[in-house]
Design an enzyme around this catalytic site. Structure first.
Site, mmCIF file in Angstrom:
data_model
loop_
_atom_site.group_PDB
_atom_site.id
_atom_site.type_symbol
_atom_site.label_atom_id
_atom_site.label_comp_id
_atom_site.label_asym_id
_atom_site.label_seq_id
_atom_site.Cartn_x
_atom_site.Cartn_y
_atom_site.Cartn_z
ATOM 1 N N TYR A 76 53.257 -90.435 -53.680
ATOM 2 C CA TYR A 76 54.312 -91.197 -54.339
ATOM 3 C C TYR A 76 55.601 -90.386 -54.322
ATOM 4 C CZ TYR A 76 56.880 -93.727 -57.987
ATOM 5 O OH TYR A 76 57.831 -94.431 -58.693
ATOM 6 N N LYS B 181 60.764 -83.835 -63.382
ATOM 7 C CA LYS B 181 59.806 -83.526 -64.455
ATOM 8 C C LYS B 181 60.093 -82.179 -65.130
ATOM 9 C CE LYS B 181 56.889 -87.110 -62.776
ATOM 10 N NZ LYS B 181 56.388 -87.598 -61.538
ATOM 11 N N ASP C 284 57.935 -82.669 -51.609
ATOM 12 C CA ASP C 284 58.242 -83.370 -52.853
ATOM 13 C C ASP C 284 57.517 -82.638 -53.981
ATOM 14 O OD1 ASP C 284 58.595 -84.942 -55.047
ATOM 15 O OD2 ASP C 284 58.018 -86.826 -54.082
HETATM 16 C C1 LIG Z 1 57.228 -88.698 -60.639
HETATM 17 C C2 LIG Z 1 57.403 -88.478 -59.189
HETATM 18 C C3 LIG Z 1 58.529 -88.943 -58.494
HETATM 19 C C4 LIG Z 1 59.545 -89.856 -59.130
HETATM 20 O O1 LIG Z 1 60.204 -89.251 -60.184
HETATM 21 P P1 LIG Z 1 60.936 -90.194 -61.275
HETATM 22 O O2 LIG Z 1 61.655 -89.220 -62.143
HETATM 23 O O3 LIG Z 1 59.835 -90.938 -61.955
HETATM 24 O O4 LIG Z 1 61.848 -91.095 -60.546
HETATM 25 C C5 LIG Z 1 58.695 -88.579 -57.180
HETATM 26 N N1 LIG Z 1 57.787 -87.795 -56.556
HETATM 27 C C6 LIG Z 1 56.688 -87.340 -57.180
HETATM 28 C C7 LIG Z 1 55.738 -86.456 -56.453
HETATM 29 C C8 LIG Z 1 56.446 -87.692 -58.512
HETATM 30 O O5 LIG Z 1 55.328 -87.283 -59.101
#
Ligand SMILES: *Cc1c(COP(=O)(O)O)cnc(C)c1O
Length: 426
Positions: free
Chosen positions: A144, A267, A239
Site C-alpha cells: 500500500y 507516521k 516506501d
Molecule cells: C500509511 C501508509 C501510507 C499512506 O500514508 P497516509 O498518511 O495514510 O496517507 C503510504 N505507504 C505506506 C507503506 C503506509 O503504511
C-alpha cells in the site's frame, strides 16, 4: 463491556460521514461489528466514549512508537501552539527536522516535508518520473502506498498482462502506467522490466511489507531490486511510511543494509501529527520546484506544530538508545505466544502479524506474498479480534494489518497479553 455511547455516535456519524468514518478500516467492517469512539489515550491505553479501556496494539497505525501522549512531545506541541499554528513561511524547525532525518538516514541527502504518506509517495513517484523522463512504475501486489490514483492498483491475478484499478474513480489510463509484480518474486520483476524496457521510472516497494499483514522480504530480494534498478536506470523508492524510524533509527536501509534512491516517511516522523516526508539522492531531489521542474507544494507543508511533534519524537528515539532493543524483544515475546497457539507469525523488529493461514493449528503455513495473505481465514481472524477486544486488548481490525509494539508496552503488559493469546487463540 458496554458500547452504548459509541453506538449513538456511530449512528450520528453515518448520517454525515461516509460509513461514519474518515478512513475506511476504522469502520471495523472486516470484523463484523461497529467501531468504538476514542475519547483519550495515555501511554499504551485507549479510553472510549463509554469509559472502556483498551491495551492498544494499533498505535494509530504506527506513529505511536513512544505510546500515546508522551509528556515531552505534548509539552513541546503545547509550546509551539502558543506561538501560532501556521505561517506559510519558512521556520527554523523545518531545518532542524530535515537535519534530524538526514542524521538518522544519511542517504536522504535532501528532503521535502509534506502532510501525509499518500502525498509523500505520490510526490516521490513524480520526482522519479521527472528525473528519468519515463512514465511507468512497478509496484507490488499487496503493498500500500496511499490513495493516489496511480498507486491504487494491485492488478490481481492477471498481473503480467493487465493493470486494473482497485478503486472506482481511477481512470484506466492512470492504472495502465502502474505495473504490478509479486512481492518476493524476482522473476515477476524481471519479466516486467524486460517487457517495458527503458520505460520504468521507478520501482516502489515497502522494504518490509506491512499492509497485507507483515511480510518480510526474502533474503536477497531487496538486494536484487537494488541491483536491477541500477542496471536499468530505474529509481528505487523505499516506501518507509511504516518502517521509517520503526525498524531502526535508520529505518529499512539500516535494518536490511540495502540503500534506496528515494525514501518516503510518514507516521512516526510526524510524532502523531499530520506530517510526512520524501527525500533521497541530491540529483533527484534537485528536480523538485523551485530548484527544478517537478512541481510539488503545500499550504500546510512543514507546519510548525506538526514539525515540533516530529522533532521531539525523533530526539527521544535518538537519545534513548535502548528503545529499539526493548520493543523488538517485546514483539518477539508476542510472536512466540502466537506461534505456541498454532498461528503463523511474520515479524520484523516491533512489527508483527499473526496469520490464520489455512489449517492453522494443525500446520503452520507461510505468508510470503499477497496471494498467501489472501488465503487466510478472515472469519477466524474476526472471532479472534472480537475475543481480544472483549478482554480489553485492541489489535488492528483486519487480518491484513500489522500489530505495533510501542515503548509504553511494558514487559508486564506483554506477559499479560501473552496469557490472553494462549487462552483465546488455542
Ligand atoms: C500509511 C501508509 C501510507 C499512506 O500514508 P497516509 O498518511 O495514510 O496517507 C503510504 N505507504 C505506506 C507503506 C503506509 O503504511
Amino acid at each position: 463491556m458496554n458500547w452504548d455511547k459509541s453506538e449513538k455516535l456511530f449512528g450520528r456519524a453515518q448520517e454525515l460521514i461516509p460509513g461514519g468514518v474518515n478512513s475506511p478500516v476504522r469502520a471495523f467492517g472486516a470484523v463484523g461489528r461497529h467501531p468504538f469512539f476514542v475519547e483519550r489515550a495515555q501511554g499504551p491505553w485507549l479510553y472510549d466514549a463509554d469509559g472502556n479501556q483498551y491495551l492498544d496494539y494499533v498505535c494509530s497505525w504506527g506513529p505511536g512508537i513512544l505510546g500515546h501522549a508522551h509528556p515531552r512531545v505534548i509539552e513541546a506541541v503545547q509550546k509551539a501552539c502558543a506561538n501560532g499554528l501556521t505561517f506559510g513561511a519558512p521556520t527554523a524547525k523545518e531545518v532542524e527536522l530535515a537535519e534530524l532525518i538526514h542524521t538518522c538516514v544519511p542517504d536522504v541527502e535532501m528532503v521535502r516535508l509534506v502532510s501525509s504518506g499518500t502525498e509523500a509517495v505520490m510526490s516521490a513517484v513524480r520526482a522519479a518520473r521527472g528525473f528519468t523522463g519515463r512514465e511507468k512504475i512497478i509496484k507490488f501486489a499487496g503493498n500500500y502506498h496511499g490513495h493516489a490514483d496511480g498507486l491504487l492498483v494491485k492488478a490481481g491475478s492477471g498481473l503480467m498482462t493487465q493493470s486494473v484499478p482497485d478503486s472506482a474513480g481511477v481512470p484506466a489510463g492512470y492504472a495502465a502506467s502502474t505495473l504490478t509484480a509479486v512481492y518476493n518474486d524476482e522473476a515477476s520483476v524481471r519479466t516486467l522490466l524486460e517487457e517495458h524496457h527503458g520505460q520504468v521510472a521507478a520501482i516502489v516497494v515497502e522494504p518490509v511489507a506491512a499492509n497485507m499483514g507483515v511480510v518480510v522480504p526474502k533474503k536477497g530480494f531487496l538486494e536484487f531490486l537494488r541491483r536491477i534498478t541500477k542496471e536499468q536506470g530505474t529509481i528505487l523508492i523505499f516506501d518507509e511510511v511504516i518502517t521509517g524510524f520503526r525498524l531502526a533509527l535508520g529505518g529499512a536501509s539500516q535494518y536490511t543494509g540495502v540503500q534506496a534512491d528515494l525514501h518516503t516517511f510518514g507516521k512516526i516522523v510526524g510524532g502523531g501529527m499530520p506530517l510526512a516526508a520524501y527525500g533521497g539522492r541530491r540529483d533527484i531531489m534537485s528536480c523538485v520546484a523551485p530548484l527544478g521542474q517537478v512541481y510539488q507544494a503545500g499550504t500546510l507543508s512543514g507546519n510548525p506544530v506538526a514539525v515540533t511533534a516530529g522533532i521531539e519524537t525523533l530526539k527521544i528515539l535518538i537519545e534513548d538508545t535502548g528503545i529499539y532493543e526493548r520493543i523488538d524483544r517485546r514483539a518477539q515475546t508476542l510472536a512466540a505466544a502466537f506461534q505456541n497457539a498454532g498461528l503463523t507469525v511474520n515479524r520484523a523488529g516491533s512489527l508483527l502479524s499473526a496469520f490464520f493461514t489455512p489449517g492453522f493449528g494443525e500446520k503452520a503455513g507461510r505468508v510470503e506474498n499477497y496471494e498467501d495473505a489472501c488465503a487466510c481465514d478472515t472469519k477466524a481472524f474476526a472471532a479472534y479480534f472480537n475475543s481480544m477486544l472483549n478482554r480489553g486488548i485492541y489489535v488492528a481490525p483486519s487480518q491484513f494489518e500489522a500489530m505495533f509494539v510501542s515503548d509504553a508496552h511494558t514487559d508486564a503488559l506483554i506477559k499479560m497479553t501473552c496469557e490472553v493469546i494462549a487462552e483465546e487463540c488455542s
